[in-house]
Design an enzyme around this catalytic site. Structure first.
Site, short mmCIF file in Angstrom:
data_model
loop_
_atom_site.label_atom_id
_atom_site.label_comp_id
_atom_site.label_asym_id
_atom_site.label_seq_id
_atom_site.Cartn_x
_atom_site.Cartn_y
_atom_site.Cartn_z
N HIS A 126 6.30 25.84 -20.70
CA HIS A 126 6.56 26.11 -22.13
C HIS A 126 7.50 27.31 -22.33
O HIS A 126 7.91 27.56 -23.47
CB HIS A 126 5.26 26.40 -22.88
CG HIS A 126 4.31 25.24 -22.92
ND1 HIS A 126 4.66 24.01 -23.40
CD2 HIS A 126 3.01 25.14 -22.53
CE1 HIS A 126 3.61 23.18 -23.30
NE2 HIS A 126 2.60 23.84 -22.77
N ASP A 163 1.51 17.16 -17.17
CA ASP A 163 0.65 17.98 -18.01
C ASP A 163 0.51 17.27 -19.36
O ASP A 163 1.44 16.59 -19.81
CB ASP A 163 1.32 19.36 -18.20
CG ASP A 163 0.43 20.37 -18.88
OD1 ASP A 163 -0.08 21.27 -18.19
OD2 ASP A 163 0.25 20.28 -20.12
N HIS A 165 0.57 18.43 -22.22
CA HIS A 165 1.46 19.01 -23.23
C HIS A 165 2.92 18.81 -22.82
O HIS A 165 3.24 18.82 -21.62
CB HIS A 165 1.17 20.52 -23.38
CG HIS A 165 -0.25 20.80 -23.73
ND1 HIS A 165 -1.16 21.25 -22.80
CD2 HIS A 165 -0.92 20.65 -24.90
CE1 HIS A 165 -2.35 21.38 -23.39
NE2 HIS A 165 -2.24 21.03 -24.66
N ASP A 250 -4.52 19.12 -17.46
CA ASP A 250 -5.28 19.17 -18.71
C ASP A 250 -5.32 17.84 -19.46
O ASP A 250 -5.85 17.77 -20.56
CB ASP A 250 -4.75 20.30 -19.62
CG ASP A 250 -3.24 20.36 -19.66
OD1 ASP A 250 -2.57 19.42 -19.16
OD2 ASP A 250 -2.71 21.37 -20.19
ZN LIG Z 1 -0.88 21.78 -20.80
#
Ligand SMILES: [Zn+2]
Length: 349
Positions: A126, A163, A165, A250
């Site tokens: 990120h 992931d 996200h 996650d």
């Molecule tokens: Zn994540």
């Protein structure tokens, strides 16, 4: 085929303290390192990282942002953003996290191992050029991809991000470039709310970003079916010289920050797929830890990845048997959107 595995680990990564109750805590790595020693001792090459250089960090990050991170050194507590705190040693850990992925790259390029897992923190996908976020300080894999181009002259690097996200920082870094192909599967409605299907890259990079948006209740079969259909086609069409994985865990159903419903079995299937497409064909494979916030789910999922990487055939049945109408529909949607770019579909419409 016997393919050697390198593991990057370092106690310094535990010195990045995020504060009581923060999900990205040092205990994540403590659990993983314990599992490694107890279950995989002697089966991997241990690689000790060194910090990245300023030149390497600035391949992705702006000098002003690097100075901001440096200014947190030895300060007990700084909020780089509302969700990304730093402690006295976080700056050092962040330089070492990027350096850990670079160490893995060097080991792969030197032929010391065929695949490498960098168990580092803070995570990276990120982190933007000029901003921390989502618990990430430096974009470990984006830095490594840029360095792979500069130092080793690689022209085609595939980054797979499983992931839950979207890796907005990796996408930002390479959105206009074709030398890095970014494929991300994620739950679009979650943080950071980017990575929609129609985000495919711009200019010379058009068609080199592939976003696969998962439904919130996506399970093992959905995700494995989707990957089994799409990833081999991307690898064949793009012909990468290096495959990297932003390996977040996650998406597991027990993750406190995740939304999807995967079990650890999915990571055996994904591990077997990237092993077969990468190192089994002579393409080096570099996985770097991103998210995963339930210590138990993270440990069991990384265990499944390792078993698949180390044992030919492990996880193949899980992958082969995945049968999902939704997975097939998602793959068709990806082909429909990306067909016109002809990057990995040979110009098929
Ligand atoms: Zn994540």
């Amino acid at each position: 085929m016997d393919l050697s595995l390198g593991i990057v680990r370092d106690p310094e990564y535990l010195e990045h303290k995020t504060g009581l109750g923060h999900p990205e805590d040092p205990g994540r790595l403590t659990s993983l390192y314990q599992m490694l020693d107890q279950e995989f001792g002697g089966r991997f090459l241990a690689l000790a990282p060194t910090p990245a250089s300023l030149e390497q960090i600035e391949l992705v990050h702006s000098p002003a942002y690097v100075q901001l991170v440096l200014s947190t050194a030895r300060r007990a507590f700084t909020n780089l953003t509302s969700d990304t705190p730093s402690s006295a040693h976080s700056c050092q850990a962040a330089w070492l996290a990027a350096g850990g992925c670079l160490k893995a790259l060097e080991a792969l390029m030197a032929g010391q191992c065929a695949m490498c897992l960098a168990l580092v923190r803070p995570p990276g996908h990120h982190a933007l050029s000029g901003q921390a976020g989502g618990f990430c300080i430096f974009n470990n894999l984006a830095i490594t991809a840029r360095w792979a181009r500069r130092a080793f002259g690689l022209k085609r690097i595939l980054i797979i991000d499983w992931d839950v996200h979207h890796g907005n920082g990796i996408q930002e870094a390479f959105y206009r470039e074709r030398e890095v192909f970014y494929l991300s599967s994620h739950y679009y409605q979650a943080y950071p709310h980017s990575g929609d299907w129609e985000e495919v890259g711009l200019g010379g990079g058009a068609g080199y970003t592939l976003n696969l948006c998962l439904p919130g209740d996506a399970g093992d079969d959905d995700v494995l079916h989707l990957y089994r259909e799409i990833l081999p086609q991307v690898v064949e069409g793009y012909d990468p010289q290096l495959i990297m994985v932003a390996a977040g865990y996650d998406a597991h159903k027990d993750d406190p920050l995740g939304n999807t419903q995967l079990t650890e079995r999915a990571f055996a299937g994904l591990g077997s797929l990237v092993r077969r497409l990468g190192p089994a064909k002579g393409i080096p494979l570099l996985l770097a830890l991103e998210g995963g916030y339930s210590h138990e789910a993270l440990t069991s999922s990384v265990r499944q990845s390792l078993l698949a990487l180390l044992n030919p055939g492990y996880g193949e049945d899980i992958l082969a048997q995945a049968d999902s109408f939704r997975g097939r529909a998602l793959a068709n949607k990806a082909r429909h959107i990306h067909g016109p770019y002809g990057v990995w579909m040979g110009g098929m419409m």
